[in-house]
Motif scaffolding. Structure first.
Motif, PDB file in Angstrom:
ATOM      1  N   ASN A 166       0.824  -1.198   0.000  1.00 30.11           N
ATOM      2  CA  ASN A 166       0.000   0.000   0.000  1.00 30.11           C
ATOM      3  C   ASN A 166       0.865   1.258   0.000  1.00 30.11           C
ATOM      4  OD1 ASN A 166      -2.535   1.328   0.111  1.00 30.11           O
ATOM      5  ND2 ASN A 166      -2.248   1.688   2.300  1.00 30.11           N
ATOM      6  N   GLN A 167       1.915   1.266   0.842  1.00 31.92           N
ATOM      7  CA  GLN A 167       2.792   2.423   0.913  1.00 31.92           C
ATOM      8  C   GLN A 167       3.560   2.619  -0.385  1.00 31.92           C
ATOM      9  OE1 GLN A 167       5.150   1.849   4.451  1.00 31.92           O
ATOM     10  NE2 GLN A 167       3.446   2.250   5.811  1.00 31.92           N
TER      11      GLN A 167
ATOM     12  N   MET B 161       7.686  11.611  -1.896  1.00 28.73           N
ATOM     13  CA  MET B 161       6.723  12.310  -2.742  1.00 28.73           C
ATOM     14  C   MET B 161       5.474  11.447  -2.853  1.00 28.73           C
ATOM     15  SD  MET B 161       7.057  13.816  -6.584  1.00 28.73           S
ATOM     16  CE  MET B 161       5.570  14.178  -7.547  1.00 28.73           C
ATOM     17  N   SER B 162       4.323  12.050  -2.702  1.00 32.42           N
ATOM     18  CA  SER B 162       3.080  11.292  -2.835  1.00 32.42           C
ATOM     19  C   SER B 162       2.780  11.050  -4.316  1.00 32.42           C
ATOM     20  CB  SER B 162       1.917  12.037  -2.176  1.00 32.42           C
ATOM     21  OG  SER B 162       1.632  13.247  -2.856  1.00 32.42           O
TER      22      SER B 162
ATOM     23  N   PHE C 260       0.177  12.912   5.150  1.00 32.61           N
ATOM     24  CA  PHE C 260       1.537  12.999   4.642  1.00 32.61           C
ATOM     25  C   PHE C 260       2.537  13.061   5.802  1.00 32.61           C
ATOM     26  CE2 PHE C 260       4.922  15.474   2.227  1.00 32.61           C
ATOM     27  CZ  PHE C 260       5.304  14.388   1.444  1.00 32.61           C
ATOM     28  N   ALA C 261       2.238  13.884   6.791  1.00 32.49           N
ATOM     29  CA  ALA C 261       3.097  13.982   7.969  1.00 32.49           C
ATOM     30  C   ALA C 261       3.142  12.666   8.732  1.00 32.49           C
ATOM     31  CB  ALA C 261       2.596  15.107   8.878  1.00 32.49           C
ATOM     32  N   ASN C 262       2.004  12.007   8.806  1.00 33.56           N
ATOM     33  CA  ASN C 262       1.923  10.752   9.548  1.00 33.56           C
ATOM     34  C   ASN C 262       2.782   9.661   8.902  1.00 33.56           C
ATOM     35  OD1 ASN C 262       0.789   9.326  11.809  1.00 33.56           O
ATOM     36  ND2 ASN C 262      -0.490   8.192  10.359  1.00 33.56           N
ATOM     37  N   TYR C 263       2.932   9.716   7.584  1.00 34.92           N
ATOM     38  CA  TYR C 263       3.790   8.740   6.901  1.00 34.92           C
ATOM     39  C   TYR C 263       5.245   8.930   7.343  1.00 34.92           C
ATOM     40  CZ  TYR C 263       6.165   6.124   3.236  1.00 34.92           C
ATOM     41  OH  TYR C 263       6.975   5.241   2.559  1.00 34.92           O
TER      42      TYR C 263
ATOM     43  N   GLY D 227       9.730   6.774  11.067  1.00 34.45           N
ATOM     44  CA  GLY D 227      10.635   6.923  12.195  1.00 34.45           C
ATOM     45  C   GLY D 227      11.309   8.273  12.287  1.00 34.45           C
ATOM     46  N   CYS D 228      10.791   9.259  11.558  1.00 35.39           N
ATOM     47  CA  CYS D 228      11.348  10.612  11.618  1.00 35.39           C
ATOM     48  C   CYS D 228      10.823  11.343  12.856  1.00 35.39           C
ATOM     49  CB  CYS D 228      10.955  11.418  10.385  1.00 35.39           C
ATOM     50  SG  CYS D 228      11.595  10.747   8.825  1.00 35.39           S
TER      51      CYS D 228
END
Length: 239
Positions: free
Chosen positions: A25-26, A184-185, A194-197, A202-203
Motif C-alpha cells: 500500500n505504501q 513524494m506522494s 503525509f506527515a503521519n507517513y 521513524g522521523c
C-alpha cells in the motif's frame, strides 16, 4: 495443543499478510528514498557556473552527465519566487545566497512553524524550525520551506485528520539513524496523512517542500520525472 498451534499459525499468517499489505500500500502511495550522507553526495543546486538556473531536473541531469556524474535522485527543494529565486534561506557550499525569511504571510510557506533542512560540513542532515535555527559557518547547504510536517515527533498542530485539502506533496525528513529520507506522494493527500507517513518511517522532524508542481527523479524505482520549472533542486549522486 493442535488448536494452539493452529491459532499461532493463523496469527503469523495474518501478521505477515498485514505487513505485506502495508508495504504494498505504501509503495503505491509514495515514492520514498533514503540516503546515507556518508555514502551519497547530497547537494542543493540552483544555478550553474554561467549563472543560469537549472529549473528542470533534466537540465541538472544533463549538466552532471557532462561532468561524468550520474544523477541517481532529484526533487525540488522548496518554494521559490516568480523569478525562480529561493523563497527564504538558501546556503550553497557555505555561501548564503538567499536570506532567511522570518516574516508573517499567507500560504503554506508561512504556516508556522516552518523550517529549514540543512547539511553540515560533517555530512549531518538536520531539520529545525525557523525560530530555533541558527546560522553558523559549519552549514554547507540549507533550504527553507514550510510548513514543518513533524516537530519533535509531533504532527504540525494545524493539520487536521480527514482534511479535504488534498494535493500532490513532497517533503524531507531525518531518521533516528541520521539518514535523510525524501518522500513524494503519487496521488493527492492531505497534510496530516503525509506527515503521519514520515512519523511511521521513524522521523522526529520533517519538512514540507512543495505541492502539485513537485517532481521526483528516481530511476531505480522506475519513477522518472525530469521536467519542472524550479528554484533550488536537491540532487544526489554517488561519492
Amino acid at each position: 495443543m493442535k488448536k494452539r498451534l493452529l491459532f499461532t499459525l493463523i496469527t503469523v499468517l495474518f501478521l505477515s499478510s498485514f505487513i505485506l499489505f502495508e508495504k504494498y500500500n505504501q509503495n503505491n502511495l509514495f515514492i520514498t528514498y533514503e540516503a546515507d550522507l556518508n555514502e551519497k553526495e547530497v547537494k542543493l543546486y540552483w544555478k550553474n557556473e554561467n549563472d543560469i538556473n537549472y529549473k528542470s531536473l533534466q537540465a541538472l541531469k544533463d549538466w552532471l552527465h557532462n561532468k561524468d556524474e550520474e544523477l541517481i535522485f532529484a526533487t525540488n527543494a522548496g518554494m521559490y519566487k516568480k523569478d525562480n529565486s529561493p523563497q527564504g534561506l538558501f546556503i550553497e557550499n557555505f555561501e548564503t545566497k538567499a536570506q532567511i525569511d522570518t516574516l508573517k504571510g499567507n500560504g503554506n510557506f508561512y504556516l508556522k512553524p516552518n523550517g529549514i533542512f540543512y547539511i553540515t560540513n560533517k555530512n549531518e542532515a538536520k531539520i529545525h524550525t525557523t525560530e530555533n535555527f541558527e546560522i553558523n559557518k559549519n552549514i554547507k547547504y540549507a533550504t527553507q520551506s514550510g510548513p514543518m510536517l513533524l516537530i519533535n515527533d509531533n504532527i504540525h498542530p494545524a493539520f487536521k485528520k480527514g482534511s479535504k485539502n488534498l494535493n500532490i506533496r513532497n517533503g524531507v525528513g531525518v531518521l533516528k539513524n541520521g539518514k535523510v529520507v525524501f518522500v513524494m506522494s503519487k496521488n493527492e493527500i492531505n497534510f496530516y496523512d503525509f506527515a503521519n507517513y514520515f512519523k511511521k518511517l521513524g522521523c522526529e522532524n520533517a519538512l514540507y517542500l512543495d505541492g502539485f508542481v513537485s517532481r521526483t527523479y528516481l530511476p531505480e524505482k522506475k519513477w522518472i520525472q525530469t521536467d519542472g520549472n524550479f528554484g533550488v533542486i536537491i540532487g544526489i549522486t554517488n561519492k
